[in-house]
Scaffold this active site. Structure first.
Site, PDB file in Angstrom:
ATOM      1  N   TYR A   1       0.471  -0.987   0.134  1.00  0.00           N
ATOM      2  CA  TYR A   1       0.134  -0.148  -0.071  1.00  0.00           C
ATOM      3  C   TYR A   1       0.966   1.661   0.104  1.00  0.00           C
ATOM      4  O   TYR A   1       0.356   2.399  -0.716  1.00  0.00           O
ATOM      5  CB  TYR A   1      -1.261  -0.094   0.592  1.00  0.00           C
TER       6      TYR A   1
ATOM      7  N   GLN B   1     -15.603   1.693  -7.332  1.00  0.00           N
ATOM      8  CA  GLN B   1     -14.646   0.451  -6.677  1.00  0.00           C
ATOM      9  C   GLN B   1     -13.001   0.700  -6.666  1.00  0.00           C
ATOM     10  O   GLN B   1     -12.099  -0.047  -5.874  1.00  0.00           O
ATOM     11  CB  GLN B   1     -14.093  -0.935  -7.380  1.00  0.00           C
ATOM     12  N   ASN B   2     -12.678   1.655  -7.355  1.00  0.00           N
ATOM     13  CA  ASN B   2     -10.958   2.773  -7.368  1.00  0.00           C
ATOM     14  C   ASN B   2     -10.345   3.451  -5.592  1.00  0.00           C
ATOM     15  O   ASN B   2     -11.524   3.473  -5.245  1.00  0.00           O
ATOM     16  CB  ASN B   2     -10.848   3.184  -8.288  1.00  0.00           C
TER      17      ASN B   2
ATOM     18  N   HIS C   1     -14.989   0.114  -1.748  1.00  0.00           N
ATOM     19  CA  HIS C   1     -13.589  -1.195  -1.547  1.00  0.00           C
ATOM     20  C   HIS C   1     -13.282   0.120  -0.584  1.00  0.00           C
ATOM     21  O   HIS C   1     -11.483  -0.430  -0.493  1.00  0.00           O
ATOM     22  CB  HIS C   1     -12.971  -0.853  -3.160  1.00  0.00           C
TER      23      HIS C   1
ATOM     24  N   THR D   1     -14.528  -2.237 -15.687  1.00  0.00           N
ATOM     25  CA  THR D   1     -14.553  -2.965 -14.527  1.00  0.00           C
ATOM     26  C   THR D   1     -15.041  -4.470 -15.294  1.00  0.00           C
ATOM     27  O   THR D   1     -15.758  -4.488 -15.724  1.00  0.00           O
ATOM     28  CB  THR D   1     -15.868  -2.560 -13.451  1.00  0.00           C
ATOM     29  N   SER D   2     -14.271  -5.444 -14.412  1.00  0.00           N
ATOM     30  CA  SER D   2     -14.658  -6.103 -15.249  1.00  0.00           C
ATOM     31  C   SER D   2     -15.409  -7.203 -15.535  1.00  0.00           C
ATOM     32  O   SER D   2     -15.821  -7.981 -15.805  1.00  0.00           O
ATOM     33  CB  SER D   2     -12.501  -7.398 -15.219  1.00  0.00           C
TER      34      SER D   2
ATOM     35  N   GLU E   1     -12.808  -3.412 -23.629  1.00  0.00           N
ATOM     36  CA  GLU E   1     -13.130  -5.182 -23.832  1.00  0.00           C
ATOM     37  C   GLU E   1     -14.406  -4.818 -23.280  1.00  0.00           C
ATOM     38  O   GLU E   1     -14.803  -4.842 -22.227  1.00  0.00           O
ATOM     39  CB  GLU E   1     -11.707  -6.114 -24.081  1.00  0.00           C
TER      40      GLU E   1
END
Ligand code: NAD
Ligand code: ZN
Length: 234
Positions: A59, A94-95, A112, A181-182, A207
């Site tokens: 971190y 989510q970052n 998160h 985001t995947s 993608e």
């Protein structure tokens, strides 16, 4: 183009991809490894128990990288969207970086956690601003209660922050847009199918995500290139 009507309520979910053009690597693309370890091996409660020094090193590295990063046109476009829609926009990220805030967004929900905050692993001391970094041999920070100070991050296997508020907003939204985001990290990966039962759902990224079938339409391209011209007010 995504048309937004005066009665729409918009839920935006951002992931690591929106910060990629600012130079912060995603987890699953290139650069997803740290010292040949998968990030999932360092960002967990088990890793913290096993080797807190290593977790703080990871971190510390991310704090250094993020403190140099600047928002890109994707972040700026979402800040402008907030200024236009006010409380009809709910921005969930989510970052853990602060690029949405740097771009001018006032109300991002960090499900998160946040890289520049820390908290006590044990007592009720509220999370506090913290940009400190630690060398591998440095003494680690401790709370007044004696327990260790940890990054204010939701690690893999922990419960995300603000879940009640997030599901309330998901239940109210008529338009859902996921960006970069995947679609594999739960529970965020299920937000699109949840929202789809009530409204339109869109994806923005280079993608197709793993949960592509949950989207009405996918806009394939980089967030920084697409977002500035994506929204039309009807
Ligand atoms: P991910 O790494 O799983 O996926 C990133 C996605 O971004 C991919 O689908 C990729 O195609 C897409 N992408 C790459 N470049 C892009 C661009 N220029 N524009 C738009 N999309 C782009 O990320 P995730 O789904 O967010 O989940 C991983 C976890 O990683 C999250 O919990 C998040 O907290 C954490 N993470 C955060 C940061 C950060 O705070 N900047 C960085 C890395 C990872
Ligand atoms: Zn404490």
């Amino acid at each position: 183009m995504i048309g937004i009507s005066p009665t729409d309520r918009v839920f935006i979910l951002t992931g690591a991809g929106i910060s990629a053009e600012s130079g912060l690597p995603t987890f699953r693309g290139e650069g997803g490894l740290w010292r040949n370890r998968r990030v999932e091996e360092v960002a967990t409660p088990e890793a913290w128990k096993r080797d807190a020094q290593l977790v703080w090193e990871f971190y510390s590295m991310r704090r250094r990288a993020a403190s140099e990063a600047k928002p890109n046109p994707g972040h700026t476009a979402l800040a402008a969207l907030e200024r236009t829609l006010g409380d009809r926009l709910f921005l969930c990220t989510q970052n853990v970086d602060n690029l949405h805030e740097q771009a001018g967004t006032r109300n991002a929900v960090h499900m998160h956690g946040e890289l520049f905050k820390s908290r006590c692993e044990s007592c009720a001391l509220p999370p506090f601003d913290d940009a400190n970094t630690y060398e591998p041999s440095a003494a680690l920070p401790r709370c007044e209660c004696g327990a260790r100070i940890r990054p204010d991050i939701c690690w893999f296997g922990e419960v995300p922050y603000d879940v009640d508020q997030i599901y309330r907003a998901l239940n109210e939204c008529t338009l859902f847009v996921a960006i970069g985001t995947s679609g594999v990290v739960e529970p965020a990966a299920s937000f699109a199918s949840h929202a789809r039962s009530r409204g339109r759902t869109f994806y923005v990224g280079p993608e197709e995500p793993a949960n592509t079938s949950a989207f009405t339409e996918c806009f394939l391209g980089k967030a920084g290139a697409l977002l500035p011209d994506l929204f039309r007010y009807e």
